[in-house]
Scaffold this motif. Structure first.
Motif, PDB file in Angstrom:
ATOM      1  N   LEU A 124      35.092  36.912  47.226  1.00 51.91           N
ATOM      2  CA  LEU A 124      35.694  35.585  47.175  1.00 51.91           C
ATOM      3  C   LEU A 124      36.050  35.285  45.724  1.00 51.91           C
ATOM      4  O   LEU A 124      35.214  35.445  44.831  1.00 51.91           O
ATOM      5  CB  LEU A 124      34.706  34.542  47.695  1.00 51.91           C
ATOM      6  N   LYS A 125      37.291  34.840  45.488  1.00 57.15           N
ATOM      7  CA  LYS A 125      37.765  34.666  44.116  1.00 57.15           C
ATOM      8  C   LYS A 125      37.832  33.216  43.653  1.00 57.15           C
ATOM      9  O   LYS A 125      37.737  32.954  42.461  1.00 57.15           O
ATOM     10  CB  LYS A 125      39.147  35.312  43.966  1.00 57.15           C
ATOM     11  N   VAL A 159      46.258  31.825  37.645  1.00 51.31           N
ATOM     12  CA  VAL A 159      47.597  31.379  38.054  1.00 51.31           C
ATOM     13  C   VAL A 159      47.728  31.421  39.573  1.00 51.31           C
ATOM     14  O   VAL A 159      48.253  30.485  40.201  1.00 51.31           O
ATOM     15  CB  VAL A 159      48.675  32.242  37.372  1.00 51.31           C
ATOM     16  N   GLU A 160      47.249  32.498  40.186  1.00 49.38           N
ATOM     17  CA  GLU A 160      47.319  32.633  41.643  1.00 49.38           C
ATOM     18  C   GLU A 160      46.528  31.532  42.339  1.00 49.38           C
ATOM     19  O   GLU A 160      47.012  30.909  43.303  1.00 49.38           O
ATOM     20  CB  GLU A 160      46.758  34.003  42.048  1.00 49.38           C
ATOM     21  N   ASP A 161      45.319  31.297  41.859  1.00 38.50           N
ATOM     22  CA  ASP A 161      44.443  30.306  42.482  1.00 38.50           C
ATOM     23  C   ASP A 161      45.046  28.904  42.379  1.00 38.50           C
ATOM     24  O   ASP A 161      45.005  28.117  43.334  1.00 38.50           O
ATOM     25  CB  ASP A 161      43.073  30.362  41.808  1.00 38.50           C
ATOM     26  N   SER A 243      35.498  35.808  40.116  1.00 43.55           N
ATOM     27  CA  SER A 243      35.211  36.243  41.472  1.00 43.55           C
ATOM     28  C   SER A 243      33.707  36.326  41.736  1.00 43.55           C
ATOM     29  O   SER A 243      32.886  36.350  40.818  1.00 43.55           O
ATOM     30  CB  SER A 243      35.864  37.606  41.703  1.00 43.55           C
ATOM     31  N   ALA A 244      33.356  36.450  43.009  1.00 45.15           N
ATOM     32  CA  ALA A 244      31.952  36.483  43.423  1.00 45.15           C
ATOM     33  C   ALA A 244      31.189  37.666  42.850  1.00 45.15           C
ATOM     34  O   ALA A 244      29.967  37.602  42.715  1.00 45.15           O
ATOM     35  CB  ALA A 244      31.869  36.511  44.954  1.00 45.15           C
ATOM     36  N   PHE A 245      31.893  38.740  42.489  1.00 42.40           N
ATOM     37  CA  PHE A 245      31.181  39.926  42.005  1.00 42.40           C
ATOM     38  C   PHE A 245      30.381  39.640  40.734  1.00 42.40           C
ATOM     39  O   PHE A 245      29.415  40.345  40.424  1.00 42.40           O
ATOM     40  CB  PHE A 245      32.158  41.074  41.747  1.00 42.40           C
ATOM     41  N   TYR A 274      41.197  29.663  50.088  1.00 39.95           N
ATOM     42  CA  TYR A 274      40.472  30.449  49.086  1.00 39.95           C
ATOM     43  C   TYR A 274      41.166  31.792  48.891  1.00 39.95           C
ATOM     44  O   TYR A 274      41.620  32.417  49.853  1.00 39.95           O
ATOM     45  CB  TYR A 274      39.032  30.699  49.523  1.00 39.95           C
ATOM     46  N   GLU A 275      41.202  32.223  47.639  1.00 42.97           N
ATOM     47  CA  GLU A 275      41.738  33.549  47.335  1.00 42.97           C
ATOM     48  C   GLU A 275      40.619  34.585  47.477  1.00 42.97           C
ATOM     49  O   GLU A 275      39.470  34.329  47.104  1.00 42.97           O
ATOM     50  CB  GLU A 275      42.300  33.583  45.909  1.00 42.97           C
TER      51      GLU A 275
END
Length: 411
Positions: A124-125, A159-161, A243-245, A274-275
């Protein structure tokens, strides 16, 4: 003759299937151990090759006509190119049933609609991490844009989010699949919103962010492991978009994690979207056993073994609510969003794009971060639009379908 035939069969069983993937260190060891335990002794054995230079390694192997049997990639754009070039084998029906959108859209290739890859591990980003107790009202943003593989992607994630939350999944999809101009006002607004969020920065701060890895600097207290941006940068920052990582970096640290839409209050009309990102397995070899291996890797036993072998803070996220999920508090909260709370999941836009456009996007973000002047942004968006138009001439019907980029949580 019987003895010779039996010996040949035994040799065939001993010939290992090669899996090429992105995980090294503790992550690589956990996956490799799972792979070894997945072998039931009745058929072929498996060997894992982990590398941080995945694309370069795979390209070299393909050019040498010695591809791995299975490769695990995070780029839908790259996988689409390989499928169109006839490099991939379609999956078995059992694996296809686990190819949940938006991680694995079916493709129309050579007049047939097939599924060529399946997600093994997902992330999840659309998240913001912060030092526990720090208010969200006036964040000082941590930025580390350097990466050993491809610098700039932490900025493209921003930018994407922002575009996803401001303009919604439909506009995001059209842009990610090359059907919307980079000069569109909504795309431009995502860039300028990012610059406004970061605020004015000194030259020293810019240089520090451009040269600091996204995981932060080494921490002697953690045996030289990364300390995370929240504890690496000077002066101290309070919030990080990641991100979740990244939870493995902050294992044991007092940090909070929240959806990123809350930090665009007043601007985010699509806070249920969500991205996401993923690592997908595809069959490159023509050995039928490789298709069986991907089927097994995406199954329940492999996921249970993988979770058991991984360290607590490195336990992977899987795409379905019925899959085993992390048990640490942060992991459980993220899994709850990923498999339930989210209304729409949209795959990482830059990883949907053709590799050439994705790389140009990474470079443009680095240039804009250094010089966010309006005229400079117009130049960069114009250049990206030219790359988009050139890529559109080559992709044709094999490009990712619009229907596959965003989807409700599945499985």
């Amino acid at each position: 003759m019987l003895a010779v035939t039996a010996g040949a069969c035994a040799d065939d069983r001993r010939e290992p299937l090669v899996v090429l993937g992105p995980w090294t260190g503790d992550e690589g060891e956990a996956f490799e151990t799972m792979l070894r335990r997945l072998d039931d002794g009745a058929g072929r054995t498996y060997t894992y090759q982990g590398t941080r230079s995945l694309r370069e390694t795979l390209v070299a192997q393909l050019e040498a006509d010695a591809p791995p049997d299975v490769a695990i990639l995070n780029s839908v754009g790259e996988l689409t190119e390989y499928a169109r070039a006839g490099r991939l084998q379609p999956l078995t029906p059992a694996a296809t049933a686990r190819a949940y959108p938006p991680w694995a859209p079916a493709l129309d290739v050579d007049g047939a609609r097939r599924t060529y890859w399946v997600p093994l591990k997902v992330d999840l980003k659309s998240l913001v991490w912060s030092v526990r107790g720090r208010p969200a009202a006036s964040p000082r943003w941590c930025v580390g844009l350097a990466s050993q593989a491809t610098s700039g992607w932490p900025g493209t994630d921003w930018v994407e989010d922002i575009l996803l939350h401001q303009a919604g999944p439909d506009v995001y999809t059209e842009w990610a699949t090359g059907r919307l101009s980079w000069r569109d006002r909504r795309v431009r607004a995502a860039w300028t919103t990012w610059a406004a969020l970061l605020g004015d920065r000194s030259r020293a701060s810019l240089d520090q962010s451009l040269t600091t890895p996204y995981v932060g600097t080494p921490d002697p207290a953690k045996g030289g492991g990364p300390r995370g941006l929240l504890y690496s940068l000077t002066p101290r920052c309070t919030h990080e978009h990641q991100s979740a990582f990244i939870r493995y970096v902050y294992a044991g640290d007092p940090v909070d994690v929240r959806p990123s839409a809350g930090f665009l209050r007043g601007r985010a009309a699509h806070d249920g979207a969500y991205e996401v990102a993923g690592d997908m397995a595809a069959v490159f070899g023509d050995d039928p056993a490789a298709r069986t291996l991907v089927e097994r890797l995406s199954g329940a036993r492999a996921r249970t073994l993988w979770r058991a072998e991984a360290k607590r803070e490195l336990r992977p996220f899987f795409p379905a609510a019925t899959d085993p999920q992390p048990t640490d508090p942060t992991g459980r909260r993220i899994a709850g969003i990923l498999t339930g709370r989210a209304r729409t999941l949209c795959f990482d836009a830059s990883d949907v794009m053709p590799p050439g456009l994705r790389d140009a996007f990474h470079r443009a973000v680095l240039q804009y971060f250094r010089d966010p002047a309006p005229r400079r942004l117009d130049e960069l968006l114009g250049q990206l639009d030219t790359v988009r138009e050139d890529a559109a001439e080559d992709t044709g019907p094999g490009r990712p379908p619009s229907s596959g980029v965003c989807a409700p949580p599945g499985g």
